[in-house]
Design an enzyme around this catalytic site. Sequence first.
Site, PDB file in Angstrom:
ATOM      1  N   GLU A   1       5.699  -2.289  -5.022  1.00  0.00           N
ATOM      2  CA  GLU A   1       6.211  -2.917  -3.805  1.00  0.00           C
ATOM      3  C   GLU A   1       6.372  -4.420  -3.910  1.00  0.00           C
ATOM      4  OE1 GLU A   1       4.053  -1.871  -0.295  1.00  0.00           O
ATOM      5  OE2 GLU A   1       4.386   0.275  -0.586  1.00  0.00           O
TER       6      GLU A   1
ATOM      7  N   GLU B   1       0.902   0.843  -6.418  1.00  0.00           N
ATOM      8  CA  GLU B   1       1.622   0.446  -5.211  1.00  0.00           C
ATOM      9  C   GLU B   1       1.872  -1.062  -5.155  1.00  0.00           C
ATOM     10  OE1 GLU B   1       3.192   2.098  -2.938  1.00  0.00           O
ATOM     11  OE2 GLU B   1       2.443   4.138  -3.158  1.00  0.00           O
TER      12      GLU B   1
ATOM     13  N   GLY C   1       0.817  -1.203   0.000  1.00  0.00           N
ATOM     14  CA  GLY C   1       0.000   0.000   0.000  1.00  0.00           C
ATOM     15  C   GLY C   1       0.847   1.248   0.000  1.00  0.00           C
TER      16      GLY C   1
ATOM     17  N   GLU D   1      11.216  -7.975   1.109  1.00  0.00           N
ATOM     18  CA  GLU D   1      10.742  -9.334   0.840  1.00  0.00           C
ATOM     19  C   GLU D   1       9.290  -9.227   0.407  1.00  0.00           C
ATOM     20  OE1 GLU D   1      11.663 -12.560   3.627  1.00  0.00           O
ATOM     21  OE2 GLU D   1      12.965 -11.133   4.701  1.00  0.00           O
TER      22      GLU D   1
END
Length: 189
Positions: A92, A88, A72, A137
């Site tokens: 990510e 996002e 997020g 990760e």
Amino acid sequence: MLGLSANYCLKCGDALENRDIDGTFRKACPSCDFIFWGDYSIGVGALVIKDGKFLLVKRAHNPGKGYWTNPGGYIEQLESIEDTIVREVEEEAGIKAKVRSVVAIRDLPRSVHNLYIAFAMDYLEGIPSPDGIESDEAGFYSIEETESMNVAPFTKWLIHLAYNGKTEGLLKDTNPFVPLDDHVLFRIL
């Protein structure tokens, strides 16, 4: 509200004054119509499920460094919340996903008042890979696997909600009965 950070008008540059606006003291410009309504941020989060497992990323920086969370971030001024969460998730976690519904909203009043909107998203493609900046990760994890992970409490709540929810949440209204140009609408269908 008098302790807010704005001191000068964002429209004309004059010093702001404290003024009673509808019973609340706010900073307002004496020279034009500008009113400083407060500091707000809008965050979004994704609940992407694939094969019964949730997409999680391990935070690489604060807030939340070392915790596993759902992907997020914060919306940009001219970016829709839907575009933000799609971006996002890909940034990510390296996953392409599309918005299905709004499943939760968190209101966190503080010096910068934060509103957080959590979306259920449909997995489209990709292999989880962290960006190395915000996340170090990324992967899909079952509820059982998350029990031994350092999952942030708010993320635990969201996972529980998504896994045990009795409704699909607020679904995107792609054909509103009243045309509303430039609006992205979610509602109970």
